[in-house]
Design an enzyme around this catalytic site. Structure first.
Site, PDB file in Angstrom:
ATOM      1  N   ASP A  90       0.818  -1.203   0.000  1.00  0.00           N
ATOM      2  CA  ASP A  90       0.000   0.000   0.000  1.00  0.00           C
ATOM      3  C   ASP A  90       0.858   1.262   0.000  1.00  0.00           C
ATOM      4  OD1 ASP A  90       0.735  -0.654   2.737  1.00  0.00           O
ATOM      5  OD2 ASP A  90      -0.651   0.914   3.385  1.00  0.00           O
ATOM      6  N   GLU A 185       0.053  -1.264   5.638  1.00  0.00           N
ATOM      7  CA  GLU A 185       1.105  -0.865   6.576  1.00  0.00           C
ATOM      8  C   GLU A 185       1.036   0.615   6.893  1.00  0.00           C
ATOM      9  OE1 GLU A 185       5.215   0.611   7.715  1.00  0.00           O
ATOM     10  OE2 GLU A 185       3.896   1.191   6.060  1.00  0.00           O
TER      11      GLU A 185
END
Length: 421
Positions: A90, A185
């Site tokens: 991400d 994350e």
């Protein structure tokens, strides 16, 4: 293949991987209640599984929670600890990751980099000190309207390229090597549902650091704090001496926070901070979300007590108003765990040296998946991925630094085998 031979490997494809990955929008969303927080992260994760299968990693899979797992099987008779390399797919919610247009600035010569789609976005040589070490290198940026995604698609690309090279060069001896790619994350949920039993690794390295040659064994310890203010709502036409706006009380709390200390803007090194990250509300009710950070876990309670004292003093000026103050643990300083397993860092530092760099051990003013993984039973320092100026339009990475990261992964894998019986 000995370590000096690893350094002679050419024809890296890490830049090709990276350019392909950054064009896939994988921005996470802290306001989402799903996991992963955005389904578009899976577009990259599915591609990674396809590419892992294509290079011969037969057990590559995407699980129901969006984690990618894979194994590079051991090619040695030695009893080698199982190690893992991990990165997150991400990108930060702080800046758009949609329609990223990567731009390669070949043979950089110290000039300011004016980004083509917005000439007001300039990566200035005198403001980005690490550019001084990039003379002659090929720098990748975004085009000026988005972030680049080097955090952490540089790490993803490096692990993918190292996997390809390990499969293609069986003369590099290594034990079982696990691959893990995580979602979310950037919003602190990256390992919420990771299956460590399925992963089956003893030690790990996240490839999520910054400057080439660095490895980090220390992070912040982190809590979240939420302040909820309950005001008094009255029709504004009849509000004199009656209305007590929760929005204005929230603003006063933020204004009362110390400006010369305990804030990101006024701290550095090992100094902690309290930082408001979101404010929302109405006259009747408002909330402020804070992150609380310090390298010493014991200091978090002190910072939170000071924050609550400020809240209490402000709210006490408004009879009839109340507040609640809630804290939640996010992650802890991984050094508390890593110091119990010195060989992990020793091998990481030696691998960086063997890859031709001066190794530098650093602390992070932040956290990584490795912070929580370490406390979940998988000790995990953070190795450089080469990116700079994360979470914004001026993010950049050099191709040569990504190649150095790939070599570092190969050396780490080979060193664990070399030092085993």
């Amino acid at each position: 293949m000995d370590h000096s031979t690893i350094n002679t490997i050419k024809n890296f494809k890490v830049a090709d991987h990276f350019i392909r990955y950054v064009q896939i929008d994988t921005q996470s969303d802290a306001s989402s209640a799903t996991f992963p927080s955005t389904s578009k992260q899976l577009n990259l994760s599915k591609l990674l599984v396809e590419e892992l299968l294509a290079i011969g990693i037969k057990d590559a899979q995407l699980d129901e929670n969006g984690y990618v797992y894979g194994t590079i099987p051991s090619n040695t008779d030695k009893n080698v600890p199982v190690i893992c390399f991990c990165s997150h797919v991400d990108t930060s919610p702080d800046c758009s990751g949609q329609d990223v247009k990567p731009v390669i600035h070949h043979n950089y010569q110290g000039q300011d980099l004016v980004l083509p789609d917005d000439n007001s976005v300039v990566i200035r040589y005198n403001e980005h000190k690490d550019l001084a070490e990039q003379i002659g290198n090929d720098i990748i940026t975004a085009s000026g309207t988005t972030l680049l995604g080097a955090d952490d698609k540089a790490g993803v690309a490096e692990i993918m390229e190292a996997a390809r090279l390990l499969i293609a060069n069986p003369q590099i001896k290594h034990g079982d090597i696990k691959i893990l790619f995580t979602p979310d994350e950037e919003i602190g949920r990256g390992v919420d549902f990771v299956n460590l039993k399925h992963l089956g690794a003893q030690f790990a390295y996240t490839m999520d650091g910054e400057k080439a040659g660095t490895i980090e064994d220390e992070t912040f310890s982190a809590d979240a704090a939420k302040v909820t203010i309950h005001g008094v709502s009255v029709h504004p036409g009849f509000a004199k001496n009656k209305m007590q706006s929760a929005i204005k009380i929230a603003a006063k709390i933020i204004e009362t926070l110390p400006a010369d200390r305990l804030s990101p803007e006024s701290t550095s090194g090992k100094q902690g901070f309290v930082h408001p990250t979101n404010v929302s509300g109405t006259v009747e009710k408002a909330t402020i979300d804070f992150i609380v950070r310090d390298h010493l876990t014991s200091n978090l309670q002190q910072h939170e007590a000071e924050l609550e004292k400020i809240v209490q003093e402000v709210v006490s000026q408004y009879p009839g108003c109340t507040y609640t103050f809630d804290t939640k643990e996010q992650y802890r300083n991984m050094k508390e765990i890593l110091d119990q397993y010195p060989q992990i860092m020793e091998i990481g530092l030696e691998a960086i040296g063997r890859a031709g760099m001066k190794a530098e051990k650093r602390s992070i003013r932040g956290g990584t998946d490795g912070s929580r993984l370490s406390f979940m039973g998988l000790p995990c320092p953070n190795v450089f991925a080469g990116g700079h100026a994360f979470h914004g339009k001026m993010e950049w990475v050099s191709i040569q630094d990504m190649e150095k990261a790939v070599k570092t992964i190969l050396h780490i894998a080979a060193l664990w085998e070399e030092k085993s019986n």
